[in-house]
Design a protein around this motif. Structure first.
Motif, PDB file in Angstrom:
ATOM      1  N   UNK A 403       0.830  -1.207   0.000  1.00  0.00           N
ATOM      2  CA  UNK A 403       0.000   0.000   0.000  1.00  0.00           C
ATOM      3  C   UNK A 403       0.866   1.260   0.000  1.00  0.00           C
ATOM      4  N   UNK A 404       2.024   1.205   0.670  1.00  0.00           N
ATOM      5  CA  UNK A 404       2.962   2.335   0.644  1.00  0.00           C
ATOM      6  C   UNK A 404       3.493   2.558  -0.771  1.00  0.00           C
ATOM      7  N   UNK A 405       3.810   1.471  -1.469  1.00  0.00           N
ATOM      8  CA  UNK A 405       4.302   1.574  -2.851  1.00  0.00           C
ATOM      9  C   UNK A 405       3.206   2.087  -3.789  1.00  0.00           C
ATOM     10  N   UNK A 406       1.940   1.766  -3.484  1.00  0.00           N
ATOM     11  CA  UNK A 406       0.819   2.287  -4.279  1.00  0.00           C
ATOM     12  C   UNK A 406       0.761   3.814  -4.170  1.00  0.00           C
ATOM     13  N   UNK A 407       0.969   4.328  -2.958  1.00  0.00           N
ATOM     14  CA  UNK A 407       1.025   5.787  -2.741  1.00  0.00           C
ATOM     15  C   UNK A 407       2.151   6.402  -3.567  1.00  0.00           C
ATOM     16  N   UNK A 408       3.318   5.759  -3.558  1.00  0.00           N
ATOM     17  CA  UNK A 408       4.488   6.288  -4.278  1.00  0.00           C
ATOM     18  C   UNK A 408       4.288   6.223  -5.792  1.00  0.00           C
ATOM     19  N   UNK A 409       3.593   5.181  -6.275  1.00  0.00           N
ATOM     20  CA  UNK A 409       3.301   5.087  -7.712  1.00  0.00           C
ATOM     21  C   UNK A 409       2.397   6.239  -8.147  1.00  0.00           C
ATOM     22  N   UNK A 410       1.400   6.541  -7.311  1.00  0.00           N
ATOM     23  CA  UNK A 410       0.511   7.677  -7.593  1.00  0.00           C
ATOM     24  C   UNK A 410       1.310   8.982  -7.573  1.00  0.00           C
ATOM     25  N   UNK A 411       2.169   9.140  -6.556  1.00  0.00           N
ATOM     26  CA  UNK A 411       2.996  10.348  -6.445  1.00  0.00           C
ATOM     27  C   UNK A 411       3.892  10.546  -7.650  1.00  0.00           C
ATOM     28  N   UNK A 412       4.484   9.442  -8.130  1.00  0.00           N
ATOM     29  CA  UNK A 412       5.349   9.523  -9.316  1.00  0.00           C
ATOM     30  C   UNK A 412       4.540   9.929 -10.548  1.00  0.00           C
ATOM     31  N   UNK A 413       3.356   9.337 -10.695  1.00  0.00           N
ATOM     32  CA  UNK A 413       2.505   9.671 -11.839  1.00  0.00           C
ATOM     33  C   UNK A 413       2.043  11.115 -11.834  1.00  0.00           C
ATOM     34  N   UNK A 414       1.870  11.671 -10.638  1.00  0.00           N
ATOM     35  CA  UNK A 414       1.363  13.050 -10.522  1.00  0.00           C
ATOM     36  C   UNK A 414       2.369  14.092 -10.979  1.00  0.00           C
ATOM     37  N   UNK A 415       3.623  13.687 -11.201  1.00  0.00           N
ATOM     38  CA  UNK A 415       4.666  14.639 -11.614  1.00  0.00           C
ATOM     39  C   UNK A 415       4.935  14.607 -13.120  1.00  0.00           C
ATOM     40  N   UNK A 416       4.255  13.745 -13.846  1.00  0.00           N
ATOM     41  CA  UNK A 416       4.548  13.519 -15.260  1.00  0.00           C
ATOM     42  C   UNK A 416       4.346  14.775 -16.114  1.00  0.00           C
ATOM     43  N   UNK A 417       5.323  15.119 -16.928  1.00  0.00           N
ATOM     44  CA  UNK A 417       5.271  16.162 -17.967  1.00  0.00           C
ATOM     45  C   UNK A 417       4.453  17.394 -17.589  1.00  0.00           C
ATOM     46  N   UNK A 418       5.035  18.239 -16.771  1.00  0.00           N
ATOM     47  CA  UNK A 418       4.428  19.542 -16.467  1.00  0.00           C
ATOM     48  C   UNK A 418       4.460  20.408 -17.730  1.00  0.00           C
ATOM     49  N   UNK A 419       3.298  20.984 -18.079  1.00  0.00           N
ATOM     50  CA  UNK A 419       3.277  21.848 -19.274  1.00  0.00           C
ATOM     51  C   UNK A 419       2.467  23.113 -18.997  1.00  0.00           C
ATOM     52  N   UNK A 420       1.886  23.709 -20.036  1.00  0.00           N
ATOM     53  CA  UNK A 420       1.355  25.070 -19.923  1.00  0.00           C
ATOM     54  C   UNK A 420       0.160  25.235 -18.984  1.00  0.00           C
ATOM     55  N   UNK A 421      -0.463  24.134 -18.548  1.00  0.00           N
ATOM     56  CA  UNK A 421      -1.594  24.269 -17.610  1.00  0.00           C
ATOM     57  C   UNK A 421      -1.150  24.119 -16.154  1.00  0.00           C
TER      58      UNK A 421
END
Length: 465
Positions: A403-421
């Motif tokens: 469950x801790x790794x599930x949190x970290x997977x979500x956290x990693x996904x939330x940083x993907x390719x920051x762009x103009x929005x």
């Protein structure tokens, strides 16, 4: 007709009804998220209002009664703020004490005095990671940018060679390490253990920040070779202070909550007996509330009093630290309301029904959902909160480490390719004096590297654990 065929027909009918219901729910989720995305990106509506309206739209599209939807949203908002609101407030107070007392500058100056040449990008990663622990990403940028620009100018370094490692350190802390709002809310939604998540988060963060920081900065410096913009070198927060807190005391104060939470996690693993005296003590002092509260109280002496702050100045610092987080608390709370609405209309069960037939691992599914919401909304926190609500049912049978790794997977996904929005995109662009294209080639690519590499190490850990 045999009883077997009747049962088969009944099962088929039930499956058809379920499929139809799931299809409607799936469309409702897409519509709800689309409403949030459109409001944030097209109409520039504040994320709190967008999440509130989006939650009501989700309930309407799913066919839920309006009063039930309102109850779901307000319940989720209340539970989320109750769970993480105090922690966000304490983190903001600690960050403000660190900034105003000159403690952040003391850390920066001490490390820079001992680093030069090739070691400088590594020094910047270390500075950003330490300072980034208690600070929100935007506050960390504002604190670090003057240092990055000064170092690049005085040492005649490439701005990207110094700036990318600093940004990587801040971003990794923001996405993966509590007490930042995103990870805290995901831990709360999924029911993960904070200490274990923190410990595994540090394990994932170290190699990720090295690859996305010092290593990638070599290429970023070749792609975008620009000098530090003179107009953006502001005065530093502690220039008007007669004295500053010591380096050792400052670092110890910043790391105190982390150490207390890690000790609790370690004792929980080694002792593994809730009735044991030692574990009962560490469960109290290692709880996020007590750990952060202890750091704030200690910081008032090691940071505030050491900088010569009077009682009135300390009180003012605390008061000023709480004003900017009102918006963050409301966004996080509304995200919790959206999450609860998702759960109550049956989206969690829908995802469980779908995922049974998929061969995609839960960690990868969580990452993909967070990536999709991040690309659409531009907000790492909104992506984390929404994805955590969607995949929370998958954590039901998971172990503590899973469950801790599930949190970290979500956290990693939330940083993907920051762009103009993404507000962070424009913050970096303006501070570094880059064009949109240059910002995408450096900042956006760096964020993507953090996301993908972070997922890679999470998957590796899942094989080991």
């Amino acid at each position: 007709m045999t009883s077997l065929s009747v049962e088969t027909l009944a099962a088929a009918a039930t499956e058809t009804i379920t499929s139809a219901g799931n299809a409607q729910l799936g469309m409702a989720v897409l519509a709800g998220i689309a409403v949030i995305v459109l409001l944030i990106t097209k109409f520039k509506v504040h994320a709190f209002l967008a999440l509130t309206i989006g939650s009501l739209a989700l309930g309407a599209f799913a066919g839920a009664p309006l009063d039930k939807t309102i109850t779901s949203f307000t319940t989720g908002l209340g539970v989320t703020v109750a769970g993480v609101g105090v922690l966000i407030a304490l983190g903001a107070i600690l960050g403000k004490l660190l900034a105003d007392s000159g403690g952040a500058d003391q850390i920066v100056d001490t490390i820079l005095a001992r680093a030069s040449g090739r070691a400088m990008p590594w020094a910047m990663v270390l500075i950003a990671s330490v300072i980034g622990l208690p600070l929100f990403f935007e506050v960390g940028i504002v604190l670090l940018i003057p240092v990055v620009l000064l170092v690049a100018k005085r040492g005649n370094y490439s701005l990207m060679r110094i700036g990318i490692p600093a940004l990587a350190g801040l971003s990794v802390m923001h996405g993966l390490i509590p007490p930042h709002p995103g990870p805290l809310v995901a831990i709360d939604a999924i029911g993960a253990d904070l200490g274990v998540t923190l410990a595994l988060g540090v394990v994932v963060a170290i190699p990720t920040v090295i690859i996305a920081g010092p290593v990638f900065s070599r290429y970023a410096a070749r792609w975008v070779d620009i000098p530090a913009p003179e107009r953006m070198i502001p005065t530093r927060p502690s220039e008007d202070l007669e004295r500053r807190p010591g380096f050792g005391a400052t670092v110890a104060t910043v790391l105190l909550p982390v150490v207390l939470m890690l000790v609790k996690a370690l004792v929980d693993v080694v002792v593994d007996n809730p009735e044991h005296g030692l574990q009962r003590v560490t469960d109290v002092i290692g709880s996020p509330l007590i750990a952060l509260l202890a750091a704030v109280i200690v910081g008032m002496f090691t940071l505030g009093r050491a900088a010569g702050f009077t009682k009135e100045r300390l009180s003012t610092t605390v008061e000023k630290s709480l004003v900017p987080i009102a918006g963050i608390l409301l966004i996080v709370g509304a995200g919790g309301g959206f999450k609860q609405t998702l759960i109550d209309v049956g989206v969690g069960q829908m995802i469980l029904d779908f995922s049974k037939d998929w061969s995609i691992p839960a960690l990868l599914l969580a990452w993909l959902i967070a990536v999709a919401i991040r690309l659409a909304t531009g907000s790492a926190t909104v992506a984390t909160i929404s994805a955590a609500g969607l995949v929370a049912p998958l954590a039901a049978g998971m172990s503590t480490s899973e469950s801790a790794l599930l949190v970290l997977a979500i956290g990693a996904g939330s940083l993907f390719f920051s762009h103009v929005n993404d507000a962070g995109f424009w913050l970096v662009k303006e501070y570094f004096g880059m064009t949109v294209g240059q910002t995408i080639k450096t900042w956006s690519v760096m964020e993507t590297i953090i996301s993908v590499v972070g997922l890679g190490f999470v998957l590796l850990l899942s094989l080991v654990l």
